[in-house]
Design a protein around this motif. Structure first.
Motif, PDB file in Angstrom:
ATOM      1  N   LEU A  93      68.915  71.075  34.312  1.00  0.00           N
ATOM      2  CA  LEU A  93      69.408  72.404  34.719  1.00  0.00           C
ATOM      3  C   LEU A  93      68.785  73.633  33.801  1.00  0.00           C
ATOM      4  N   VAL A  94      68.393  73.442  32.637  1.00  0.00           N
ATOM      5  CA  VAL A  94      67.608  74.491  31.509  1.00  0.00           C
ATOM      6  C   VAL A  94      66.327  74.632  32.309  1.00  0.00           C
ATOM      7  N   LYS A  95      65.629  73.615  33.103  1.00  0.00           N
ATOM      8  CA  LYS A  95      64.386  73.728  33.503  1.00  0.00           C
ATOM      9  C   LYS A  95      64.501  74.532  34.700  1.00  0.00           C
ATOM     10  N   LEU A  96      65.723  74.410  35.515  1.00  0.00           N
ATOM     11  CA  LEU A  96      65.587  75.144  36.927  1.00  0.00           C
ATOM     12  C   LEU A  96      66.037  76.430  36.508  1.00  0.00           C
ATOM     13  N   ASP A  97      66.920  76.652  35.341  1.00  0.00           N
ATOM     14  CA  ASP A  97      67.609  78.127  34.984  1.00  0.00           C
ATOM     15  C   ASP A  97      66.128  78.858  34.568  1.00  0.00           C
ATOM     16  N   SER A  98      65.322  78.306  34.053  1.00  0.00           N
ATOM     17  CA  SER A  98      63.998  79.150  33.436  1.00  0.00           C
ATOM     18  C   SER A  98      63.254  79.349  34.601  1.00  0.00           C
ATOM     19  N   ALA A  99      63.253  78.572  35.584  1.00  0.00           N
ATOM     20  CA  ALA A  99      62.197  78.831  36.620  1.00  0.00           C
ATOM     21  C   ALA A  99      62.969  80.030  37.578  1.00  0.00           C
ATOM     22  N   ALA A 100      64.202  79.968  37.606  1.00  0.00           N
ATOM     23  CA  ALA A 100      65.004  80.991  38.653  1.00  0.00           C
ATOM     24  C   ALA A 100      65.985  81.377  37.959  1.00  0.00           C
ATOM     25  N   PRO A 101      65.726  82.413  37.003  1.00  0.00           N
ATOM     26  CA  PRO A 101      66.679  83.093  36.177  1.00  0.00           C
ATOM     27  C   PRO A 101      67.500  84.338  37.184  1.00  0.00           C
ATOM     28  N   ARG A 102      68.403  84.796  37.168  1.00  0.00           N
ATOM     29  CA  ARG A 102      69.087  85.729  37.819  1.00  0.00           C
ATOM     30  C   ARG A 102      68.206  86.942  37.706  1.00  0.00           C
TER      31      ARG A 102
END
Length: 331
Positions: free
Chosen positions: A304-313
Motif C-alpha cells: 500500500l505504501v508503494k502504491l501510494d508513493s507511485a500514485a499520490p493524489r
C-alpha cells in the motif's frame, strides 16, 4: 463473494459489474463492439460467482444497455441489486443536456423499469447533478418514487459535498458513484469523508482507469479508431507517457503475487474501506473472472505504501474528461 454495506441498509457483493461496455454501438464504446450473447453470458457467470450488484444507465447506448441487462437477468432477478441512472434529456437518441427535474425522474423511472423488465429499481441514481434544479427537488421526487415502490434506494453520481448534505437532508442516500482509482484520488480530500460522515456508501466507477491500469496498453495507438478513450485527456500523447509510471508499479506488485495488474488496482480500492464497492466494467467472461479474483487478494502495508508513493493524489497528468465533461462533475 463477500458482501459489503452501502448506505440506507443496502447490502451488495464486494465487487459489482459495470455493464456500460456491453454495448454493440452508440455513444460510449470501449474497444471492439460488444457481442450481446457474450455480454449476457458474462452477467450469468458473474451471478454464478456470487456477484449481486449490476450497474447500468439510461444513457448507455443510449437505452440499449438497460435492455440487454433486462434480458440477462430475466428469471434470475431474486437477490440481485440492479442500479440504473437518470438525469439527461434527449431528442431521439441524441443527448441535449442534463435534466434533474421531478418530471424527468418520474418519466425515466417508468421507461427504465420497462427496459429492465423489473417491478422496482434497487438503486436509482441521478447521473449528473442539474445546476438549474435544486437538489432538494430532485431528491424529493425520487423519495416519492421510493414511497410508491418504484425504486428502493436513492443514489447520486459526481455530486459535491454541499450537494450531498442537501440531498441527505431530504432522504437517506444509499450511495455516491464517482470516479475513483489509483489514477483519480481527488475524492479522498472532501467527498469520501463527507460520504462517511453522512453514512453514504461509495461506488467507484472506472476503477481501472478506463483500462489504463490493466497494463494492456502502451499508448493511445493501441486503442481502436472509434474508441471513446481517444477523447480522454489522460490518454493523450503528452499525458499518457507520464501516467504509465503508475502502471509500472502496479505491474511490479502484480508480478510478485502472480496476479494481474487489474486485480492489484481493484484490491487497492477494496483496501480503502469496507464502504467502497468498485464496479469494474466488462463485456467478456474472461475479464470479468479476472476482476472478481481481486476480492481474494490482500495487499501488505508495504504494498500500500508503494502504491501510494507511485500514485499520490493529484499526480496523474491531465484532466479525466474534456472541458465539457469537467463542467458536469463535482457539482
Amino acid at each position: 463473494m463477500n458482501t459489503r454495506n452501502l448506505g440506507d441498509g443496502l447490502t451488495v457483493s464486494a465487487l459489482g459489474i459495470g455493464c456500460m461496455p456491453m454495448v454493440s454501438e452508440g455513444n460510449i464504446v470501449y474497444g471492439a463492439a460488444a457481442d450481446p450473447a457474450e455480454a449476457i453470458a458474462t452477467i450469468h457467470e458473474a451471478i454464478d460467482l456470487g456477484v449481486t450488484f449490476f450497474d447500468t444507465a439510461q444513457i448507455y447506448g443510449p437505452f440499449q444497455n438497460e435492455e440487454l441487462v433486462g434480458r440477462a437477468i430475466k428469471g434470475k432477478r431474486d437477490s440481485l441489486v440492479i442500479a440504473t441512472k437518470f438525469g439527461f434529456k434527449f431528442e431521439g437518441k441524441q443527448i441535449t443536456g442534463v435534466d434533474g427535474s421531478p418530471a424527468n425522474a418520474r418519466k425515466t423511472v417508468e421507461e427504465s423499469l420497462t427496459r429492465l423488465g423489473i417491478e422496482a429499481i434497487d438503486l436509482f441514481y441521478q447521473h449528473r447533478v442539474d445546476p438549474n434544479v435544486p437538489i432538494e427537488e430532485t431528491v424529493g421526487a425520487m423519495a416519492d418514487l421510493v414511497r410508491e415502490g418504484k425504486i428502493r434506494h436513492i443514489g447520486l453520481s459526481e455530486a459535491a459535498p454541499a450537494t450531498l448534505r442537501k440531498a441527505a437532508s431530504v432522504h437517506p442516500i444509499a450511495a455516491l458513484q464517482s470516479e475513483y482509482s489509483l489514477w483519480e484520488r481527488d475524492v479522498e480530500d472532501e467527498i469520501l469523508p463527507t460520504c462517511r460522515e453522512l453514512g453514504i456508501g461509495f461506488v467507484p466507477y472506472s476503477p481501472l482507469g478506463r483500462g489504463f491500469l490493466t497494463g494492456q496498453f502502451k499508448s493511445k495507438d493501441d486503442l481502436p479508431e472509434n474508441d471513446w478513450r481517444h477523447n480522454d485527456p489522460r490518454w493523450s500523447d503528452e499525458n499518457a507517457a507520464r501516467n504509465f509510471a503508475i502502471v509500472d508499479t502496479v505491474r511490479e506488485i502484480a508480478d510478485e503475487k502472480d496476479v494481474s495488474a487489474a486485480q492489484i488496482a481493484l484490491a487497492w480500492l477494496l483496501a480503502q474501506g469496507d464502504d467502497i464497492v468498485p464496479i469494474p466494467g466488462t463485456k467478456r467472461r474472461e475479464t470479468m473472472r479476472d476482476s472478481m479474483k481481486a476480492v481474494d487478494i490482500t495487499l501488505t502495508p508495504a504494498d500500500l505504501v508503494k502504491l501510494d508513493s507511485a500514485a499520490p493524489r493529484g499526480a496523474t497528468s491531465g484532466d479525466r474528461y474534456g472541458e465539457q465533461g469537467m463542467k458536469m462533475v463535482r457539482l
